[in-house]
Design a protein around this motif. Structure first.
Motif, PDB file in Angstrom:
ATOM      1  N   UNK A   9       0.846  -1.186   0.000  1.00 39.72           N
ATOM      2  CA  UNK A   9       0.000   0.000   0.000  1.00 39.72           C
ATOM      3  C   UNK A   9       0.882   1.238   0.000  1.00 39.72           C
ATOM      4  N   UNK A  10       0.279   2.356  -0.375  1.00 42.03           N
ATOM      5  CA  UNK A  10       0.981   3.631  -0.258  1.00 42.03           C
ATOM      6  C   UNK A  10       0.933   4.025   1.210  1.00 42.03           C
ATOM      7  N   UNK A  24       6.142   3.041  -0.228  1.00 38.99           N
ATOM      8  CA  UNK A  24       5.318   1.875  -0.521  1.00 38.99           C
ATOM      9  C   UNK A  24       5.710   0.726   0.393  1.00 38.99           C
ATOM     10  N   UNK A  25       4.736  -0.088   0.833  1.00 41.81           N
ATOM     11  CA  UNK A  25       5.120  -1.238   1.627  1.00 41.81           C
ATOM     12  C   UNK A  25       3.981  -1.823   2.415  1.00 41.81           C
ATOM     13  N   UNK A 117      -4.700   4.138  -6.587  1.00 43.32           N
ATOM     14  CA  UNK A 117      -5.214   4.790  -5.381  1.00 43.32           C
ATOM     15  C   UNK A 117      -6.569   5.428  -5.669  1.00 43.32           C
ATOM     16  N   UNK A 118      -6.691   6.066  -6.832  1.00 44.23           N
ATOM     17  CA  UNK A 118      -7.940   6.723  -7.190  1.00 44.23           C
ATOM     18  C   UNK A 118      -9.086   5.731  -7.316  1.00 44.23           C
ATOM     19  N   UNK A 120      -9.059   2.564  -5.944  1.00 42.86           N
ATOM     20  CA  UNK A 120      -8.995   1.550  -4.878  1.00 42.86           C
ATOM     21  C   UNK A 120      -8.611   0.171  -5.414  1.00 42.86           C
ATOM     22  N   UNK A 121      -7.685   0.155  -6.350  1.00 38.49           N
ATOM     23  CA  UNK A 121      -7.201  -1.099  -6.929  1.00 38.49           C
ATOM     24  C   UNK A 121      -5.953  -1.550  -6.173  1.00 38.49           C
ATOM     25  N   UNK A 122      -5.733  -2.862  -6.048  1.00 40.46           N
ATOM     26  CA  UNK A 122      -4.559  -3.357  -5.324  1.00 40.46           C
ATOM     27  C   UNK A 122      -3.255  -3.100  -6.075  1.00 40.46           C
ATOM     28  N   UNK A 123      -2.187  -2.935  -5.316  1.00 38.33           N
ATOM     29  CA  UNK A 123      -0.854  -2.722  -5.872  1.00 38.33           C
ATOM     30  C   UNK A 123       0.044  -3.864  -5.403  1.00 38.33           C
ATOM     31  N   UNK A 124       0.772  -4.448  -6.341  1.00 33.05           N
ATOM     32  CA  UNK A 124       1.660  -5.562  -6.021  1.00 33.05           C
ATOM     33  C   UNK A 124       3.079  -5.241  -6.463  1.00 33.05           C
TER      34      UNK A 124
END
Length: 209
Positions: A9-10, A24-25, A117-118, A120-124
């Motif tokens: 996550x940010x 990030x982490x 972030x805008x 609400x999608x996951x970040x990997x």
């Protein structure tokens, strides 16, 4: 999603002179991506839910995607060459006949993070990148602690103030310098297409001695 990626996550967005540091982490580790001022400000506004009178660039991209029944499914920061990060933006679209299409695009990490972030999608992050980046958890904790102390001091000076405003750029710069991180160069997008080194971005940070 396979086991070769780590969800992150940010954690924080730190403005500096002419640039932003995006932390990030997760609970295990935190790393930093250094981005240009325009996209860094966009990420910060999305995180804080700031309303805008007119749509900015990433708002417009999201509106276009929505108009075609598409959305950001996920973002993967999948490669790091030296201090430069690469990302893949995964977009899904579904038409009126319920036919689903998946599109994978090469994209800058900063733009990908802003859209994620805008929406609400996951970040990997790929395991390869995750294992290679320097852990900046202690640095982030120090910055957050000093920021809270500064806010408490400001609140003590004005008991009638209902809401403490964000730290000024000068205050944040001072905290970052005290924490021992500083940018190394300016290999980032200027927000108007003036990109250095093939539209790439780097983790342009080091700990001070």
């Amino acid at each position: 999603m396979n086991s070769e990626v780590v969800e992150v996550q940010v954690r924080a967005v730190l403005p500096l002179e002419g640039s932003f540091a995006v932390f990030m982490g997760n609970s295990e580790k935190v790393f930093v991506i250094y981005v240009d001022e325009t996209v860094g400000a966009a990420i910060s506004m999305f995180m804080r839910g700031v309303n805008k009178e007119r749509p900015l660039t990433h708002d417009l991209i999201s509106l276009i995607l929505m108009g075609f029944g598409a959305k950001v499914e996920r973002v993967i920061i999948n490669h790091m060459k030296g201090s430069v990060f690469h990302a893949r933006l995964i977009i899904t679209a579904e038409n009126q006949l319920h036919n689903k299409k998946v599109i994978e695009l090469d994209a800058r990490p900063s733009d990908s993070i802003a859209l994620a972030v805008q929406q609400n999608a996951p970040i990997y992050v790929s395991a390869e990148v995750w294992n290679a980046v320097e852990d900046m958890t202690e640095t982030l904790e120090k910055i957050e602690k000093q920021g809270e102390e500064a806010k408490e001091a400001a609140a003590g000076q004005d008991d009638d103030e209902n809401e403490i405003e964000d730290l000024s750029d000068a205050e944040i710069d001072a905290i970052a310098n005290q924490s021992g991180i500083q940018p190394q160069g300016e290999s980032y997008d200027d927000g108007y297409g003036g990109m250095d080194e093939d539209d790439e971005e780097g983790e342009e940070w080091k700990k001070g001695s």
